[in-house]
Design a protein around this motif. Structure first.
Motif, short mmCIF file in Angstrom:
data_model
loop_
_atom_site.label_atom_id
_atom_site.label_comp_id
_atom_site.label_asym_id
_atom_site.label_seq_id
_atom_site.Cartn_x
_atom_site.Cartn_y
_atom_site.Cartn_z
N PRO A 12 25.22 48.52 -5.55
CA PRO A 12 25.50 48.11 -4.31
C PRO A 12 25.69 49.04 -3.13
CG PRO A 12 26.91 46.95 -6.02
CD PRO A 12 26.27 48.48 -6.69
N LEU A 13 25.19 48.82 -2.05
CA LEU A 13 25.39 49.63 -1.08
C LEU A 13 26.81 49.53 -0.46
CD1 LEU A 13 22.34 48.95 -0.86
CD2 LEU A 13 22.47 49.36 1.58
N ASP A 14 27.49 51.03 -0.14
CA ASP A 14 28.88 51.01 0.31
C ASP A 14 28.96 50.59 1.64
OD1 ASP A 14 27.73 53.32 1.61
OD2 ASP A 14 28.70 54.45 0.52
N ASP A 15 30.15 50.31 2.38
CA ASP A 15 30.38 49.96 3.56
C ASP A 15 29.60 50.99 4.50
OD1 ASP A 15 31.67 48.06 2.32
OD2 ASP A 15 33.53 48.80 3.09
N ALA A 16 29.69 52.16 4.23
CA ALA A 16 29.08 53.18 5.34
C ALA A 16 27.63 53.00 5.36
CB ALA A 16 29.50 54.46 4.95
N ALA A 17 26.80 52.55 4.14
CA ALA A 17 25.50 52.30 4.17
C ALA A 17 25.07 51.09 4.84
CB ALA A 17 24.88 52.52 2.87
N ALA A 38 29.40 42.67 1.49
CA ALA A 38 29.99 43.25 0.14
C ALA A 38 28.82 43.92 -0.71
CB ALA A 38 30.52 41.88 -0.92
N GLY A 39 28.14 44.80 -0.09
CA GLY A 39 27.17 45.69 -0.75
C GLY A 39 25.69 45.06 -0.34
N ASP A 40 25.73 43.96 0.02
CA ASP A 40 24.34 43.27 0.14
C ASP A 40 23.48 43.80 1.47
OD1 ASP A 40 22.02 41.68 0.26
OD2 ASP A 40 22.61 40.01 -1.15
N VAL A 41 22.83 44.47 1.59
CA VAL A 41 22.22 44.70 2.92
C VAL A 41 21.40 43.33 3.48
CG1 VAL A 41 20.27 45.71 2.23
CG2 VAL A 41 20.81 46.32 4.32
N ARG A 42 20.61 42.68 2.66
CA ARG A 42 20.08 41.54 3.36
C ARG A 42 20.91 40.51 3.71
NH1 ARG A 42 17.19 40.54 -1.27
NH2 ARG A 42 18.78 38.77 -2.09
N LYS A 43 22.16 40.25 3.02
CA LYS A 43 23.17 39.53 3.49
C LYS A 43 23.77 39.82 5.04
CE LYS A 43 26.09 37.78 0.74
NZ LYS A 43 27.17 37.88 -0.31
#
Length: 510
Positions: free
Chosen positions: A191-196, A230-235
């Motif tokens: 999952p992508l971290d918050d910074a990403a 929560a790590g989901d860039v699409r969301k």
């Protein structure tokens, strides 16, 4: 039309040989990807155009790493991409599709069948024989393929008729058949971290493919979107687009926290009752209670309740946990868990969440002992190993006619006839004499059991150290300080009953 990651599966958009295009007629009707239009969703418009724009998967992007080889077409290896929604699985497929020397075919396991797969393989085989380009077959949601459907891929992947690129959100060790898994390289996306996620939001605000700087995203609103994602860039990008539309409708040029909150009311909980997250969250729930972290246990309970988990499933886990991990350290825990399970059936949700919370708090904060678990486990292991002979003659049923003539019940001693309530008698088969299964811990209420148990075993087994006192109590011999020695099997120090102040066998729990 199926959608995943940052773009949509659809009809062919390129000419033969072009990125995403085909060589010949489409066998499945989902050959390639849809074109990106001006009114396409923001996540689609913001999909990476090159591997260097891919973020959050640095562990897979090192020079020479399998992911770079896959995207660059250096090595025709089959790959399974495993990761949560929005981590970039289909985005990687899109990057692979841009390779101009390969025919790229995309299909979704939600709609494709064995016939579709075989048609793609047959076409790929004919093209290879005629000197055509190699075929990359992308299958989205591959875990939804049945065993038969996955079996249909084996030969083509084995001889590289097709290079398989499969994406799944489920653990492939459970959802993909072993023969197919062994023929592929497994790449795990995180999952992508918050910074990403924050960086991608800022890029979408300023990039011409996104909002092109027409709106400003306030810091508080940005943090709200990051938290909801929560790590989901699409969301995250979908929420940003909704907030931008709301701000525009209000005539504002700034997306503030209020606008963002109104645009996205509630965060979707990442939890699939039939999927991988179900087992992961349940595991975290149990381990948090076992570790006595009541706050973490309540979080995982809330996570399951909000996601719509069956309350009866949660209650069953609590009943099991009460014996498995609390056990004799707090015998009342089983009653609490059972009462909560009854409340779930009798009251139902949402009110029963209070009963579940009370049980979770009790179990998480209770003293812990797995002695019941290890005891029955050891006993079952002995039975399965063939240990355990005939039932001792004195313990056999003597109620039916003729039983006495067979010697059943002969020599049986009735414990209640003894002033101590316990007698010397063999209760186990001959080959299990002296075997200790139950080893009490020193936690909670089990501490007192650990004090009495060595005395009980000495009396039952007729071991030196247990004699009758004139006052009717269970005494211990002092010769050789036997009462102060450790029981050879249980490792528990046996105290002098006289010093304990009375009948140590008959006293209750502390």
């Amino acid at each position: 039309m199926e959608s995943d990651a940052l773009f949509t599966l659809g009809e062919p958009t390129g000419a033969p040989g072009a990125p995403g295009g085909t060589s010949g007629a489409s066998a499945t009707g989902v050959d390639g990807f849809t074109a990106v239009t001006a009114d396409a969703p923001l996540p689609v418009r913001m999909r990476p155009t090159g591997i260097d724009e891919l973020v959050g998967q640095d562990h897979l992007l090192a020079p020479g790493a399998p992911l770079r080889q896959l995207v660059g077409g250096v090595t025709p290896m089959s790959v399974i991409l495993w990761g949560p929604p929005g981590s970039g699985k289909t985005t990687i497929a899109h990057l692979v599709a841009r390779a101009t020397d390969r025919r790229f075919v995309a299909m979704s396991a939600l709609s494709a069948g064995v016939k579709d797969v075989r048609a793609v393989i047959d076409t790929a085989r004919r093209q290879r024989r005629s000197g055509g380009p190699p075929t990359v077959l992308f299958i989205d949601e591959v875990h939804r393929f049945s065993k038969t459907q996955q079996d249909s891929l084996l030969a083509a992947v084995e001889d590289r008729t097709v290079t398989l690129l499969a994406a799944t959100t489920e653990n492939p060790y459970f959802s993909v058949i072993s023969p197919l898994l062994s023929r592929c390289v497994l790449l795990t996306l995180q999952p992508l971290d918050d910074a990403a996620v924050r960086g991608l939001l800022r890029r979408a605000v300023t990039d011409d493919r996104g909002l092109a700087g027409t709106l400003t995203l306030q810091t508080e609103a940005e943090e709200h979107l990051v938290r909801l994602a929560a790590g989901d860039v699409r969301k995250a990008l979908t929420a940003l687009e909704a907030a931008a539309a709301s701000a525009t409708a209000l005539g504002a040029d700034v997306i503030d926290l209020t606008t963002a909150e109104q645009a996205v009311d509630v965060a979707a909980v990442r939890y699939d009752r039939d999927g991988d997250a179900h087992y992961d969250v349940t595991s975290a729930f149990i381990k948090s209670m076992r570790g006595s972290d009541v706050d973490a246990a309540l979080h995982w309970l809330a996570r399951m309740l909000v996601a719509g988990e069956d309350a009866r499933f949660i209650a069953r886990r609590l009943v099991i946990f009460a014996s498995e991990d609390v056990g004799m350290a707090d015998p009342g825990a089983l009653g609490v868990a059972t009462a909560a399970a009854h409340a779930v059936e009798y009251v139902g949700l949402p009110e029963a969440q209070l009963n579940l919370a009370q049980a979770v708090i009790h179990l998480a904060t209770a003293p812990k002992s797995n002695s019941a678990t290890t005891a029955i486990g050891a006993a079952i292991a002995d039975v399965r190993a063939g240990r355990g002979g005939p039932v001792p003659r004195g313990l056999r049923d003597a109620h039916y006619s003729g039983a006495r003539g067979l010697g059943h019940g002969t020599g049986y001693r009735y414990p209640h006839d003894d002033h101590r309530g316990v007698v010397t008698q063999q209760y186990v088969p001959d080959d299990l004499v002296g075997t200790d299964y139950y080893r009490p811990s020193g936690h909670g209420a089990e501490r007192s059991v650990g004090t009495r148990l060595p005395l009980l075993r000495r009396i039952v087994r007729g071991l030196p150290g247990s004699v009758s006192r004139p006052d009717g109590g269970a005494g211990t011999e002092r010769a050789g300080s036997a009462a102060e020695q450790n029981d050879s099997r249980s490792g528990t120090s046996v105290p002098d009953a006289a010093q304990e102040g009375g009948d140590a066998v008959g006293e209750g729990q502390e």
